[in-house]
Design a protein around this motif. Structure first.
Motif, PDB file in Angstrom:
ATOM      1  N   LEU A  42       1.046  -1.391   0.116  1.00 11.10           N
ATOM      2  CA  LEU A  42      -0.299  -0.318  -0.098  1.00 11.10           C
ATOM      3  C   LEU A  42       0.655   1.146   0.167  1.00 11.10           C
ATOM      4  O   LEU A  42       2.390   1.336   0.181  1.00 11.10           O
ATOM      5  CB  LEU A  42      -1.756  -0.184   0.784  1.00 11.10           C
ATOM      6  CG  LEU A  42      -1.348  -1.178   1.216  1.00 11.10           C
ATOM      7  CD1 LEU A  42      -2.415  -0.878   2.801  1.00 11.10           C
ATOM      8  CD2 LEU A  42      -2.620  -0.994   0.149  1.00 11.10           C
ATOM      9  N   ALA A  48      -3.209   4.517   3.276  1.00 13.04           N
ATOM     10  CA  ALA A  48      -2.454   3.536   4.429  1.00 13.04           C
ATOM     11  C   ALA A  48      -1.487   4.163   4.910  1.00 13.04           C
ATOM     12  O   ALA A  48      -0.676   4.772   4.985  1.00 13.04           O
ATOM     13  CB  ALA A  48      -2.578   2.673   4.410  1.00 13.04           C
ATOM     14  N   HIS A  91       0.635   1.891   8.368  1.00 17.28           N
ATOM     15  CA  HIS A  91       1.515   0.248   8.031  1.00 17.28           C
ATOM     16  C   HIS A  91       1.138  -0.631   9.223  1.00 17.28           C
ATOM     17  O   HIS A  91      -0.100   0.317  10.300  1.00 17.28           O
ATOM     18  CB  HIS A  91       2.834   0.507   8.812  1.00 17.28           C
ATOM     19  CG  HIS A  91       3.410   1.226  10.257  1.00 17.28           C
ATOM     20  ND1 HIS A  91       3.653   2.597  10.409  1.00 17.28           N
ATOM     21  CD2 HIS A  91       3.523   0.107  11.111  1.00 17.28           C
ATOM     22  CE1 HIS A  91       3.272   2.207  11.954  1.00 17.28           C
ATOM     23  NE2 HIS A  91       3.847   1.080  12.713  1.00 17.28           N
ATOM     24  N   SER A  97      -2.627  -4.885  17.808  1.00 13.52           N
ATOM     25  CA  SER A  97      -3.078  -4.265  19.005  1.00 13.52           C
ATOM     26  C   SER A  97      -2.734  -4.645  20.128  1.00 13.52           C
ATOM     27  O   SER A  97      -3.147  -6.272  20.343  1.00 13.52           O
ATOM     28  CB  SER A  97      -5.069  -4.030  18.780  1.00 13.52           C
ATOM     29  OG  SER A  97      -5.036  -2.976  18.203  1.00 13.52           O
ATOM     30  N   ASP A 108     -13.649  -3.939  13.004  1.00 15.11           N
ATOM     31  CA  ASP A 108     -12.189  -3.463  13.048  1.00 15.11           C
ATOM     32  C   ASP A 108     -12.310  -2.827  11.768  1.00 15.11           C
ATOM     33  O   ASP A 108     -12.018  -3.583  10.382  1.00 15.11           O
ATOM     34  CB  ASP A 108     -11.482  -4.724  13.320  1.00 15.11           C
ATOM     35  CG  ASP A 108      -9.385  -3.787  13.232  1.00 15.11           C
ATOM     36  OD1 ASP A 108      -9.699  -2.656  13.719  1.00 15.11           O
ATOM     37  OD2 ASP A 108      -9.145  -4.748  13.320  1.00 15.11           O
ATOM     38  N   GLY A 149      -9.487  -2.021   8.977  1.00 14.76           N
ATOM     39  CA  GLY A 149      -8.036  -1.822   8.899  1.00 14.76           C
ATOM     40  C   GLY A 149      -7.703  -3.322   9.771  1.00 14.76           C
ATOM     41  O   GLY A 149      -6.852  -3.021  10.570  1.00 14.76           O
ATOM     42  N   GLU A 189     -10.220  -5.572   5.622  1.00 14.03           N
ATOM     43  CA  GLU A 189      -8.348  -5.221   5.362  1.00 14.03           C
ATOM     44  C   GLU A 189      -8.134  -4.834   3.644  1.00 14.03           C
ATOM     45  O   GLU A 189      -9.035  -5.310   2.402  1.00 14.03           O
ATOM     46  CB  GLU A 189      -7.959  -6.484   5.933  1.00 14.03           C
ATOM     47  CG  GLU A 189      -6.664  -6.380   5.363  1.00 14.03           C
ATOM     48  CD  GLU A 189      -5.260  -5.016   6.474  1.00 14.03           C
ATOM     49  OE1 GLU A 189      -5.576  -4.524   7.212  1.00 14.03           O
ATOM     50  OE2 GLU A 189      -4.902  -4.436   5.662  1.00 14.03           O
ATOM     51  N   LEU A 190      -7.565  -3.727   3.935  1.00 11.74           N
ATOM     52  CA  LEU A 190      -7.142  -3.609   1.972  1.00 11.74           C
ATOM     53  C   LEU A 190      -6.343  -3.979   1.606  1.00 11.74           C
ATOM     54  O   LEU A 190      -5.984  -4.475   0.215  1.00 11.74           O
ATOM     55  CB  LEU A 190      -6.611  -2.266   2.613  1.00 11.74           C
ATOM     56  CG  LEU A 190      -7.200  -0.951   0.991  1.00 11.74           C
ATOM     57  CD1 LEU A 190      -8.214  -1.109   0.312  1.00 11.74           C
ATOM     58  CD2 LEU A 190      -6.569   0.154   1.454  1.00 11.74           C
ATOM     59  N   ASP A 201     -12.187  -1.882   0.516  1.00 14.49           N
ATOM     60  CA  ASP A 201     -11.330  -0.749   1.501  1.00 14.49           C
ATOM     61  C   ASP A 201     -12.449  -0.535   2.882  1.00 14.49           C
ATOM     62  O   ASP A 201     -13.777  -0.610   1.921  1.00 14.49           O
ATOM     63  CB  ASP A 201     -11.978   0.044   0.062  1.00 14.49           C
ATOM     64  CG  ASP A 201     -11.272   1.613   0.659  1.00 14.49           C
ATOM     65  OD1 ASP A 201     -10.866   2.237   2.176  1.00 14.49           O
ATOM     66  OD2 ASP A 201     -10.511   2.169  -0.434  1.00 14.49           O
ATOM     67  N   ALA A 202     -12.372  -0.028   3.346  1.00 17.12           N
ATOM     68  CA  ALA A 202     -13.008   0.290   4.832  1.00 17.12           C
ATOM     69  C   ALA A 202     -14.293   1.521   4.069  1.00 17.12           C
ATOM     70  O   ALA A 202     -15.355   1.792   4.751  1.00 17.12           O
ATOM     71  CB  ALA A 202     -12.173   1.021   5.704  1.00 17.12           C
ATOM     72  N   TYR A 218      -7.707   1.027  14.886  1.00 19.70           N
ATOM     73  CA  TYR A 218      -6.394   1.195  15.757  1.00 19.70           C
ATOM     74  C   TYR A 218      -4.707   2.177  14.887  1.00 19.70           C
ATOM     75  O   TYR A 218      -4.485   1.397  13.491  1.00 19.70           O
ATOM     76  CB  TYR A 218      -5.411  -0.201  15.617  1.00 19.70           C
ATOM     77  CG  TYR A 218      -4.396  -0.201  16.278  1.00 19.70           C
ATOM     78  CD1 TYR A 218      -3.681   0.893  16.420  1.00 19.70           C
ATOM     79  CD2 TYR A 218      -3.134  -1.411  16.150  1.00 19.70           C
ATOM     80  CE1 TYR A 218      -2.284   0.891  17.422  1.00 19.70           C
ATOM     81  CE2 TYR A 218      -2.147  -1.256  16.838  1.00 19.70           C
ATOM     82  CZ  TYR A 218      -1.389  -0.446  17.105  1.00 19.70           C
ATOM     83  OH  TYR A 218      -0.217  -0.385  17.789  1.00 19.70           O
ATOM     84  N   PRO A 268      -5.636   3.653  11.235  1.00 19.84           N
ATOM     85  CA  PRO A 268      -5.314   2.438  10.057  1.00 19.84           C
ATOM     86  C   PRO A 268      -5.265   3.438   8.546  1.00 19.84           C
ATOM     87  O   PRO A 268      -4.319   2.955   8.642  1.00 19.84           O
ATOM     88  CB  PRO A 268      -6.393   1.968   9.847  1.00 19.84           C
ATOM     89  CG  PRO A 268      -7.714   3.108  10.908  1.00 19.84           C
ATOM     90  CD  PRO A 268      -6.846   3.518  11.835  1.00 19.84           C
TER      91      PRO A 268
END
Ligand SMILES: C[S@@+](CC[C@H](N)C(=O)[O-])C[C@H]1O[C@@H](n2cnc3c(N)ncnc32)[C@H](O)[C@@H]1O
Length: 234
Positions: free
Chosen positions: A64, A69, A71, A75, A97, A99, A121-122, A149-150, A166, A168
């Protein structure tokens, strides 16, 4: 038993080395040591369970770029546990969640009786690892992982009341996603909770006046803060 012995031996050699070198006098070294011991123990647990939650992934590893985005870092479950316990959520809560990366937070949420647990998650590379982790922990029935993509989630948000971030993505992306969350909470009139770990762009959330700050959790030893916000139904 063998694992416990190895952990105690690793701790013992680490501490005796530090005493020998006089490092224990330095607070910074104490903190660094605790962090590395913590991740050493996690590493043993990951190996035993054939999962990979905590090794970091750079943007390059994720495939990405910095405009879209941030890294990957997982968590820490004990921090999320503190926050979830303090929230005292309704019993039919479901968490999303944004990302989810390799799924460290999803796993932490699975320790609580959420009705639904989902991550988007992307990066296809992190997504594949998350799917494998969930499978190896036999959590397929409890945790759903989506590749995408969120920003694309809209109607799908209606089944959730807890939204986790977190750190993201950059502020522009964050703004779009939070707006989508508010639209969903408004349309399907319900209370919603936004949990923002390592909240470096918290101003983005705070600029939405429909969302109220609830509390902040600051870890005692190491790590960043976690801010919690609430949207109250009308
Ligand atoms: C700091 S990691 C958080 C990992 C996970 N939420 C946790 O707490 O363990 C941020 C993740 O967000 C993902 N990400 C970034 N932009 C995204 C987007 N637009 N849609 C979905 N995921 C995204 C990154 O690929 C990365 O894996």
């Amino acid at each position: 038993m063998r694992l416990l012995k190895r952990i105690i031996f690793a701790l013992y050699s680490r501490i005796s080395n530090l005493i020998r070198n006089g490092y224990l006098r330095s607070i910074d070294f104490k903190i660094q040591t605790s962090i590395s011991v913590y991740y050493r123990i996690i590493g043993y647990w990951e190996k035993m369970n054939r999962v990979d939650f905590y090794s970091k992934m750079t943007l390059e590893d994720l495939g990405l770029n910095a405009e879209e985005a941030r890294h990957y870092g997982g968590s820490r479950s004990y921090e999320l546990a503190k926050v979830v316990k303090r929230l005292n959520l309704p019993s039919d809560s479901s968490v999303l969640d944004f990302g989810c990366g390799k799924g460290a937070a999803l796993y932490a949420f699975s320790k609580f009786p959420f009705k639904g647990i989902c991550g988007i998650e992307l990066s296809d590379i992190a997504y594949e690892i998350a799917v494998e982790n969930v499978k190896n922990l036999s959590l397929e029935k409890r945790i759903q992982v989506i590749l995408g993509d969120a920003r694309s989630l809209k109607k799908e948000l209606d089944s959730f009341n807890v939204f986790y971030f977190y750190n993201p993505f950059p502020p522009d992306v964050m703004k779009t996603v939070v707006q989508n969350v508010i639209d969903s909470l408004k349309n399907k009139n319900r209370d919603g909770y936004l949990i923002y770990n390592y909240p470096i762009d918290s101003v983005v959330i705070e600029n939405f006046n429909q969302i109220k700050f609830m509390f902040q959790y600051v870890p005692f030893f190491f790590g960043g803060a976690i801010k919690v916000y609430k949207y109250n139904k009308v």
